[in-house]
Design a protein around this motif. Structure first.
Motif, PDB file in Angstrom:
ATOM      1  N   ASP A  19      -9.562   4.211   0.864  1.00 45.97           N
ATOM      2  CA  ASP A  19      -9.589   3.417   2.082  1.00 45.97           C
ATOM      3  C   ASP A  19      -7.642   2.987   2.382  1.00 45.97           C
ATOM      4  O   ASP A  19      -8.489   1.480   3.343  1.00 45.97           O
ATOM      5  CB  ASP A  19     -10.839   2.412   2.079  1.00 45.97           C
ATOM      6  CG  ASP A  19     -10.733   1.369   1.418  1.00 45.97           C
ATOM      7  OD1 ASP A  19      -9.672   0.771   0.730  1.00 45.97           O
ATOM      8  OD2 ASP A  19     -12.095   0.137   1.566  1.00 45.97           O
TER       9      ASP A  19
ATOM     10  N   THR B 139      -7.049  -0.533   0.794  1.00 50.37           N
ATOM     11  CA  THR B 139      -7.178  -1.274   0.452  1.00 50.37           C
ATOM     12  C   THR B 139      -5.605  -1.140  -0.563  1.00 50.37           C
ATOM     13  O   THR B 139      -6.047   0.117  -1.686  1.00 50.37           O
ATOM     14  CB  THR B 139      -8.005  -2.092   0.259  1.00 50.37           C
ATOM     15  OG1 THR B 139      -9.222  -1.569  -0.034  1.00 50.37           O
ATOM     16  CG2 THR B 139      -9.000  -2.075   1.883  1.00 50.37           C
TER      17      THR B 139
ATOM     18  N   TRP C 265       0.202  -3.801  -8.488  1.00 51.31           N
ATOM     19  CA  TRP C 265      -1.218  -3.244  -7.403  1.00 51.31           C
ATOM     20  C   TRP C 265      -1.551  -1.777  -7.535  1.00 51.31           C
ATOM     21  O   TRP C 265      -0.802  -1.033  -7.718  1.00 51.31           O
ATOM     22  CB  TRP C 265      -0.593  -3.615  -5.744  1.00 51.31           C
ATOM     23  CG  TRP C 265      -0.397  -5.152  -5.191  1.00 51.31           C
ATOM     24  CD1 TRP C 265      -1.509  -5.766  -5.387  1.00 51.31           C
ATOM     25  CD2 TRP C 265       0.796  -5.212  -5.949  1.00 51.31           C
ATOM     26  NE1 TRP C 265      -0.238  -6.696  -5.172  1.00 51.31           N
ATOM     27  CE2 TRP C 265       0.884  -6.802  -4.723  1.00 51.31           C
ATOM     28  CE3 TRP C 265       1.709  -4.540  -6.616  1.00 51.31           C
ATOM     29  CZ2 TRP C 265       1.444  -7.839  -5.242  1.00 51.31           C
ATOM     30  CZ3 TRP C 265       2.939  -6.293  -6.978  1.00 51.31           C
ATOM     31  CH2 TRP C 265       2.794  -7.085  -6.356  1.00 51.31           C
TER      32      TRP C 265
ATOM     33  N   HIS D 245      -7.005   1.659  -2.638  1.00 51.73           N
ATOM     34  CA  HIS D 245      -7.936   2.176  -3.178  1.00 51.73           C
ATOM     35  C   HIS D 245      -7.713   3.261  -1.313  1.00 51.73           C
ATOM     36  O   HIS D 245      -7.394   3.304  -1.270  1.00 51.73           O
ATOM     37  CB  HIS D 245      -9.078   1.161  -2.903  1.00 51.73           C
ATOM     38  CG  HIS D 245      -9.444  -0.202  -3.379  1.00 51.73           C
ATOM     39  ND1 HIS D 245     -10.054  -0.740  -3.190  1.00 51.73           N
ATOM     40  CD2 HIS D 245      -9.178   0.882  -4.980  1.00 51.73           C
ATOM     41  CE1 HIS D 245     -11.042  -1.927  -4.304  1.00 51.73           C
ATOM     42  NE2 HIS D 245      -9.861  -0.872  -5.340  1.00 51.73           N
TER      43      HIS D 245
ATOM     44  N   GLY E 124       0.936  -1.227  -0.216  1.00 59.48           N
ATOM     45  CA  GLY E 124       0.093   0.006  -0.134  1.00 59.48           C
ATOM     46  C   GLY E 124       0.965   1.288  -0.384  1.00 59.48           C
ATOM     47  O   GLY E 124       0.288   1.898   0.758  1.00 59.48           O
TER      48      GLY E 124
ATOM     49  N   GLU F 285      -9.325  -9.803  -4.295  1.00 61.38           N
ATOM     50  CA  GLU F 285      -9.980  -9.114  -3.595  1.00 61.38           C
ATOM     51  C   GLU F 285      -9.372  -7.863  -3.246  1.00 61.38           C
ATOM     52  O   GLU F 285      -7.677  -8.505  -2.708  1.00 61.38           O
ATOM     53  CB  GLU F 285     -11.267  -9.511  -3.176  1.00 61.38           C
ATOM     54  CG  GLU F 285     -12.148 -10.562  -3.279  1.00 61.38           C
ATOM     55  CD  GLU F 285     -13.653 -10.211  -4.407  1.00 61.38           C
ATOM     56  OE1 GLU F 285     -13.329  -9.043  -4.140  1.00 61.38           O
ATOM     57  OE2 GLU F 285     -14.047 -10.561  -5.408  1.00 61.38           O
ATOM     58  N   PRO F 286      -9.837  -7.065  -2.959  1.00 61.83           N
ATOM     59  CA  PRO F 286      -9.056  -5.988  -2.211  1.00 61.83           C
ATOM     60  C   PRO F 286      -8.907  -5.882  -0.753  1.00 61.83           C
ATOM     61  O   PRO F 286      -9.098  -6.781  -0.488  1.00 61.83           O
ATOM     62  CB  PRO F 286      -9.916  -4.514  -1.932  1.00 61.83           C
ATOM     63  CG  PRO F 286     -11.097  -4.770  -4.014  1.00 61.83           C
ATOM     64  CD  PRO F 286     -11.267  -6.334  -3.590  1.00 61.83           C
ATOM     65  N   VAL F 287      -7.543  -5.973  -0.394  1.00 58.80           N
ATOM     66  CA  VAL F 287      -6.843  -6.215   0.912  1.00 58.80           C
ATOM     67  C   VAL F 287      -6.452  -5.444   1.597  1.00 58.80           C
ATOM     68  O   VAL F 287      -5.855  -4.650   0.852  1.00 58.80           O
ATOM     69  CB  VAL F 287      -5.922  -7.647   0.871  1.00 58.80           C
ATOM     70  CG1 VAL F 287      -6.855  -8.928   0.186  1.00 58.80           C
ATOM     71  CG2 VAL F 287      -4.743  -7.614  -0.282  1.00 58.80           C
ATOM     72  N   SER F 288      -6.314  -5.284   3.095  1.00 59.18           N
ATOM     73  CA  SER F 288      -6.004  -4.557   4.004  1.00 59.18           C
ATOM     74  C   SER F 288      -4.119  -4.860   3.198  1.00 59.18           C
ATOM     75  O   SER F 288      -3.351  -6.041   3.651  1.00 59.18           O
ATOM     76  CB  SER F 288      -6.045  -4.810   5.514  1.00 59.18           C
ATOM     77  OG  SER F 288      -4.675  -4.078   6.218  1.00 59.18           O
ATOM     78  N   PRO F 289      -3.226  -3.639   2.997  1.00 61.36           N
ATOM     79  CA  PRO F 289      -1.757  -3.978   3.400  1.00 61.36           C
ATOM     80  C   PRO F 289      -1.506  -4.561   4.311  1.00 61.36           C
ATOM     81  O   PRO F 289       0.071  -5.458   3.974  1.00 61.36           O
ATOM     82  CB  PRO F 289      -1.995  -2.333   2.734  1.00 61.36           C
ATOM     83  CG  PRO F 289      -2.553  -1.566   3.150  1.00 61.36           C
ATOM     84  CD  PRO F 289      -3.572  -2.100   3.275  1.00 61.36           C
ATOM     85  N   ASP F 290      -1.728  -5.276   5.459  1.00 59.50           N
ATOM     86  CA  ASP F 290      -1.452  -6.264   6.578  1.00 59.50           C
ATOM     87  C   ASP F 290      -1.340  -7.759   5.876  1.00 59.50           C
ATOM     88  O   ASP F 290      -1.162  -8.113   6.840  1.00 59.50           O
ATOM     89  CB  ASP F 290      -1.866  -5.118   7.527  1.00 59.50           C
ATOM     90  CG  ASP F 290      -1.425  -4.240   8.115  1.00 59.50           C
ATOM     91  OD1 ASP F 290      -0.845  -3.575   8.295  1.00 59.50           O
ATOM     92  OD2 ASP F 290      -2.117  -3.225   9.208  1.00 59.50           O
TER      93      ASP F 290
END
Length: 593
Positions: free
Chosen positions: A115, A117, A110, A113, A84, A148-153
């Motif tokens: 938010d 993600t 990548w 978004h 991210g 699917e969109p994911v959190s950078p974590d």
């Protein structure tokens, strides 16, 4: 220009002009809605990389409306890495393709978004003529399979493209070889591989005494790389015959992939016991281990482990890890050699800088600070020794440079000066003349500055300094009332130039309780400032500190006066004259040349 309030065609709105937010005729020359039937995301950028058109799928995949996209710099808005973080422009494949006017198809990539993600995508960029004068680019992208969109974590597992692999290795080379500090190199290594390649990084190093030591254990948790010092420490001896992965790597034999099952039931050594305990403590289900080799010997082993991510390591990951460990080995070898050189330098320095003789009533203190970024030894020196006639020789000098070569040259010059001063009863100027001639003919020293003086006292009289200066910063004399002045004459040419016709002596009477400061230029010189600035700073602070005990005087003087940007070593010799008997008259410290 169309009125934004009256724009009826949503497709035309997605082709709005960038700029002040108003809608306009599309610049692409394509019929409105042409890409609306395309399920992949599509956007068009101009020659500056600004978005000028988008299709509905791009709005959906990017979780942004056309109004939020059109007119924005696509790189700044969308291009991120798997964590991210914004992609550096120099490393952005899309920007390179846009500027080169090339068609490029690549993955994975990548997009970010709003938010925070990230969405793993595959993409294609191709040149696209916007009008007769402007060629931009058309970008088509779609989510990577099952993405699917994911959190950078959350680490997204996908194989590195050749471009990404080369970029990773280039980053490893640049960052690791730009430091000579081992611990800093390992911190940078962890930042490179965790979490990009693994959840855990373990570095085991072999010390000079051949003991193995678990030096670094790093885990990626809650968005940050965390050092697990509780898992570090000494390791059992490396077995000579064990076929298990870490033992083989520490012997420099081979790289291996391992799981907990590799060690369960096969505990053939203490290291095997430690590795099984590591699996259990970290929850790793897969690890890959490779030797870290230096140019001459095995330095240790690098282990990458996976616990949170499900995909295990395979033999296909070995070549990349070995490329990383080769670069790590170069960095660690450089750091090791620098550390060894520093130890040699420190030992050499202790032997080169003498202990001061003890004289009743006369106080003397010395300080030496090495150059911050060199090998901790240099060409600056001080000296103080008793001469055959009972006078005291005082010296401060500087051979050009601050490395081991300068230190070797300094040792030559110092010993030659001692020999000349001991065997000849001439004045300091004549001694420096002999030294200049000797340096020119029998040493490799190119240039040096020296201040050499004789300190003497007749019974019942004041102390006197007779000195000569070969290009060195002038001594500073401060009386007990805080009046400070530089003894700036005589001032001859530095040694090694063979251009000084004759060297002149001067004599000064030192007032009771006065302080004499001899120093090298590292105390007063600073890049970007004239020497006068440093000399004035030294004079004012020395006057302010003159009532302090001599040790404290020297420490405070170094703290206050040495420039923050100093990159040179500093030698400091301070002398304090005792008080005169009450019946004696005060001296004004007259100079006689």
């Amino acid at each position: 220009m169309a009125d934004p309030e009256k724009t009826a065609d949503p497709a035309a709105a997605r082709h709005a002009e960038p700029g002040d937010g108003t809608r306009a005729r599309r610049r692409t020359g394509l019929p409105a809605g042409l890409f609306d039937l395309v399920e992949a995301g599509v956007y068009v950028v101009d020659d500056q990389g600004r978005i000028v058109a988008v299709n509905p799928s791009a709005e959906r995949l990017l979780s942004r409306s056309a109004d939020e996209l059109v007119g924005q710099d696509a790189h700044d808005l969308l291009h991120v890495d798997r964590d991210g973080k914004p992609t550096p422009r120099a490393a952005c494949a899309m920007l390179h393709a846009l500027r080169g006017g090339r068609t490029v198809s690549e993955g994975p990539g990548w997009v970010g978004h709003e938010d925070g993600t990230v969405l793993p995508v595959s993409w294609l960029l191709t040149p696209f003529r916007l009008d007769e004068e402007t060629t931009g680019a058309l970008v088509v992208f779609h989510p990577a399979a099952g993405a699917e969109p994911v959190s950078p974590d959350v680490v997204v597992e996908s194989p590195l493209s050749e471009t990404a692999r080369l970029a990773l290795l280039a980053e490893t080379t640049t960052r690791l070889t730009s430091t000579l500090d081992r611990d800093e190199a390992l911190r940078r290594l962890a930042d490179i591989v965790v979490p990009r390649l693994a959840d855990w990084m373990i570095v085991d190093l072999i010390a000079d005494n051949e003991e193995a030591w678990r030096t670094a254990v790093v885990h990626y948790e809650e968005g940050a790389a965390v050092s697990r010092d509780d898992l570090c420490g000494p390791l059992p001896p490396v077995p000579r015959e064990s076929p298990l992965p870490l033992s083989r790597a520490l012997r420099g034999s081979a790289s291996s992939v391992a799981t907990p099952a590799t060690y369960e039931g096969h505990l053939d050594s203490g290291i095997a016991v430690e590795q099984l305990a590591l699996f259990r403590a970290t929850g790793m289900h897969s690890m890959i281990v490779a030797p870290i080799r230096g140019p001459r010997e095995v330095l240790g082993a690098l282990t990458l482990g996976r616990a949170e991510r499900e995909t295990p390591f395979t033999s296909g990951d070995v070549p990349l890890l070995e490329d990383i460990t080769r670069r790590t080995g170069v960095a660690l070898e450089n750091a090791r050699l620098f550390h060894r050189q520093r130890r040699v330098a420190e030992t050499m320095q202790r032997h080169l800088l003498p202990k001061l003789p003890v004289l009743p009533g006369l106080q003397a203190t010395v300080r030496y600070l090495s150059a911050p970024d060199a090998s901790q030894v240099g060409g600056d020196w001080y000296d103080m020794f008793t001469l055959p006639d009972g006078s005291l020789a005082v010296v401060v000098g500087d051979v050009v440079g601050h490395d081991l070569n300068a230190a070797a040259g300094m040792a030559q010059v110092r010993n030659m000066l001692r020999a000349h001063a001991w065997t000849h009863t001439e004045g300091p100027g004549a001694i420096l003349g002999r030294l200049d001639d000797t340096i020119t003919h029998v040493t490799d020293v190119s240039m040096a500055t020296v201040l050499f003086g004789r300190l003497e006292r007749e019974p019942g009289a004041d102390w006197r300094l007779r000195w000569s200066n070969a290009g060195h910063p002038p001594p500073l004399l401060i009386d007990y009332e805080g009046r400070a002045r530089y003894l700036d004459k005589p001032h001859g040419m530095l040694l090694g130039t063979s251009s000084s016709p004759g060297r002149v002596d001067a004599t000064v009477t030192l007032p009771p309780r006065s302080t004499l400061v001899l120093y090298t230029d590292g105390l007063v010189e600073s890049p970007g400032y004239s020497l006068d600035v440093g000399l004035d700073r030294l004079r004012r602070n020395a006057a302010a500190l003159v009532h302090r005990p001599l040790d404290q005087f020297c420490d405070e003087l170094l703290t206050r006066v040495r420039p923050p940007a100093n990159d040179d070593d500093v030698a400091l010799l301070a002398l304090r004259v005792p008080a005169r008997a009450p019946a004696d008259e005060p001296s004004q410290g007259q100079v006689r040349t």
